[in-house]
Enzyme design. Structure first.
Site, PDB file in Angstrom:
ATOM      1  N   TYR A 195      65.498 -18.029  -8.614  1.00 27.24           N
ATOM      2  CA  TYR A 195      64.434 -18.249  -7.637  1.00 27.24           C
ATOM      3  C   TYR A 195      64.933 -19.283  -6.635  1.00 27.24           C
ATOM      4  O   TYR A 195      65.351 -20.377  -7.014  1.00 27.24           O
ATOM      5  CB  TYR A 195      63.140 -18.758  -8.299  1.00 27.24           C
ATOM      6  CG  TYR A 195      62.098 -19.116  -7.262  1.00 27.24           C
ATOM      7  CD1 TYR A 195      61.348 -18.136  -6.642  1.00 27.24           C
ATOM      8  CD2 TYR A 195      61.917 -20.445  -6.875  1.00 27.24           C
ATOM      9  CE1 TYR A 195      60.420 -18.450  -5.657  1.00 27.24           C
ATOM     10  CE2 TYR A 195      60.987 -20.775  -5.893  1.00 27.24           C
ATOM     11  CZ  TYR A 195      60.246 -19.777  -5.288  1.00 27.24           C
ATOM     12  OH  TYR A 195      59.348 -20.102  -4.309  1.00 27.24           O
ATOM     13  N   LYS A 199      61.833 -31.116  -2.368  1.00 31.67           N
ATOM     14  CA  LYS A 199      60.806 -31.543  -3.320  1.00 31.67           C
ATOM     15  C   LYS A 199      60.703 -33.056  -3.457  1.00 31.67           C
ATOM     16  O   LYS A 199      59.954 -33.704  -2.758  1.00 31.67           O
ATOM     17  CB  LYS A 199      61.023 -30.872  -4.677  1.00 31.67           C
ATOM     18  CG  LYS A 199      60.638 -29.387  -4.699  1.00 31.67           C
ATOM     19  CD  LYS A 199      60.600 -28.857  -6.097  1.00 31.67           C
ATOM     20  CE  LYS A 199      60.301 -27.368  -6.162  1.00 31.67           C
ATOM     21  NZ  LYS A 199      58.952 -27.004  -5.714  1.00 31.67           N
ATOM     22  N   TYR A 218      50.231 -17.534  -4.050  1.00 31.50           N
ATOM     23  CA  TYR A 218      50.311 -16.440  -5.028  1.00 31.50           C
ATOM     24  C   TYR A 218      48.922 -16.050  -5.522  1.00 31.50           C
ATOM     25  O   TYR A 218      48.696 -15.900  -6.719  1.00 31.50           O
ATOM     26  CB  TYR A 218      51.217 -16.835  -6.202  1.00 31.50           C
ATOM     27  CG  TYR A 218      52.472 -17.544  -5.765  1.00 31.50           C
ATOM     28  CD1 TYR A 218      53.390 -16.903  -4.936  1.00 31.50           C
ATOM     29  CD2 TYR A 218      52.736 -18.851  -6.144  1.00 31.50           C
ATOM     30  CE1 TYR A 218      54.537 -17.560  -4.497  1.00 31.50           C
ATOM     31  CE2 TYR A 218      53.876 -19.515  -5.706  1.00 31.50           C
ATOM     32  CZ  TYR A 218      54.777 -18.855  -4.888  1.00 31.50           C
ATOM     33  OH  TYR A 218      55.898 -19.509  -4.458  1.00 31.50           O
ATOM     34  N   ASP A 254      71.623 -24.798  -5.342  1.00 30.58           N
ATOM     35  CA  ASP A 254      70.250 -25.039  -4.914  1.00 30.58           C
ATOM     36  C   ASP A 254      69.641 -26.071  -5.859  1.00 30.58           C
ATOM     37  O   ASP A 254      69.217 -25.748  -6.963  1.00 30.58           O
ATOM     38  CB  ASP A 254      69.465 -23.724  -4.948  1.00 30.58           C
ATOM     39  CG  ASP A 254      67.996 -23.891  -4.610  1.00 30.58           C
ATOM     40  OD1 ASP A 254      67.565 -25.036  -4.376  1.00 30.58           O
ATOM     41  OD2 ASP A 254      67.273 -22.883  -4.605  1.00 30.58           O
TER      42      ASP A 254
END
Length: 424
Positions: free
Chosen positions: A141, A270, A16, A241
């Site tokens: 997200y 993760k 980003y 998710d």
């Protein structure tokens, strides 16, 4: 060190960011436990646990041994037509932890979401239904790849620039903020959308209990109980998710354990390897895997080159073993208690909109998004690594963090906010 930064600035795109970067980049020499050692000699306490993945701290000895041992045996082998002990052992571990009997081992959280979306579409096709759209929450997200981006908030997310290129999905109101907040309007919106679009929709995908990068929004788990009923009523699959929320971050092993239900599909990543190597998984019910496998479709059409990488599988098995031994529930409760005690003073601050905490997640939402760089600079100068995002000034720490380290993170966050008052 100067040479490192010069080469980095000349050639490397950071997440980003622009090239060359418009924000400061710090050169890291090494990590240890919950600390980051910079090339210039400074030491920072890591308040981000490497984007929420390093739940066991850095350089864990048991995890390191698993890498060394597996590297000598077999660092990688294709998974097409072959299998190996590390993958089979990991499958057994994950089935035991989650209760889901069917799983797909892949490369990253975003890819696990891609596989989940594909699986939902294939399941519907196997049942003779042409359903290719998805419902997702506003402020959601789910990752950076194309399919994942298509179920991220289309207006407020970091991916809004790609809107014209992405599949057009359906978005519903997110539940109100608050673990015990009213969610009736959000459920009504979901029901209305399902009533209208259910013949087109394969699944409803949601981050359970905590919406992550879309706002660090904590909401009432009972919303998910009602959502499950609606999905069953209209023949829609429910996908959770849990790439960010899994492995204890919300105080439960998985966030769905705050509810009375289980989703049809679960994605994890993760913290799966303790933040050591990239790996993720999609897990489903046997009904879903059987329906696809016994249909004319027959197969799940996805196959990453590094799927079920033996090194990553070995690391994941070691991380799960360490995770089970550290009494993580007690540690997360203590982290939550300290966050509550230390950050509460900010609730009435003029710059602060809200303070919210769950498990190892401490969030200070600001009223404006112009302060991120100032806050980060202050924290780094005071020995804490933190990466604010927009209005969000937050910390998600390793479960092995020492009490004095966590208190320093909190006190530094508070002082950083106070420093804004002095400059205004």
């Amino acid at each position: 060190m100067k040479n490192i930064l010069e080469i980095d600035k000349k050639h490397i795109w950071h997440p980003y960011n622009s090239l060359p970067t418009k924000t400061p980049i710090l050169a890291v020499k090494k990590t240890k436990n919950c600390k980051i050692y910079l090339e210039d000699g400074r030491v920072l306490i890591d308040s981000m646990s490497s984007w929420w993945s390093a739940i066991l701290g850095y350089n864990n000895k048991e995890i390191y041994k698993s890498i060394k041992k597996q590297a000598k045996i077999m660092p990688h082998i294709m998974f097409g037509g072959l299998t190996h002990k590390p993958a089979v052992k990991l499958a057994k571990n994950l089935v035991k932890m989650t209760g889901y009997p069917s799983l797909f081992l892949c490369d990253s959280g975003s890819v696990s979401v891609e596989v989940a979306l594909k699986t939902a579409i294939l399941y519907q096709k196997a049942k003779g239904k042409d359903k290719t759209k998805f419902i997702a929450l506003k402020n959601s997200y789910h990752g950076d790849t194309l399919g994942a981006m298509s179920v991220c908030d289309p207006e407020n997310s970091m991916h809004s620039l790609y809107g014209d290129y992405l599949s057009q999905n359906i978005f519903v109101e997110a539940p109100n903020l608050g673990f015990e907040a009213d969610y009736s309007l959000a459920i009504k919106d979901l029901e209305d959308k399902l009533e209208k679009y259910h013949e087109q929709v394969a699944a409803f995908i949601v981050e359970p209990v905590v919406q992550g990068a879309g706002g660090m929004r904590i909401y009432n788990p009972k919303y998910l109980n009602e959502a499950k009923k609606l999905c069953e009523k209209y023949g829609i699959l429910l996908i959770f998710d849990e790439v960010a929320t899994g492995f204890g971050h919300t105080g439960k092993l998985f966030a769905f354990m705050h509810t009375d239900i289980k989703p049809d599909i679960l994605t994890i990543g993760k913290a799966l390897t303790g933040g050591t190597l990239t790996m993720a998984a999609m897990l489903t019910t046997k009904e879903i895997s059987d329906t696809i496998s016994n249909s004319s479709i027959g197969v799940l059409m996805h196959g990453p080159t590094f799927m079920a990488n033996p090194l990553a599988c070995s690391v994941a098995n070691a991380a799960i073993k360490v995770f089970a031994k550290i009494n993580w529930e007690k540690r997360v409760k203590k982290i939550e208690k300290i966050f509550n005690e230390e950050l509460a003073v900010l609730k009435d601050n003029n710059f602060v909109k809200d303070v919210r905490i769950i498990g190892s997640i401490g969030v200070v939402e600001l009223k404006d998004d112009i302060y991120a760089s100032k806050l980060q600079e202050f924290c780094v100068q005071n020995g804490v690594w933190i990466r604010p995002f927009g209005k969000l000034f937050y910390s998600i720490v390793s479960y092995t963090i020492k009490e004095k380290e966590l208190k320093k993170i909190c006190k530094t966050m508070v002082k950083a906010i106070y420093s804004l008052e002095k400059k205004s």
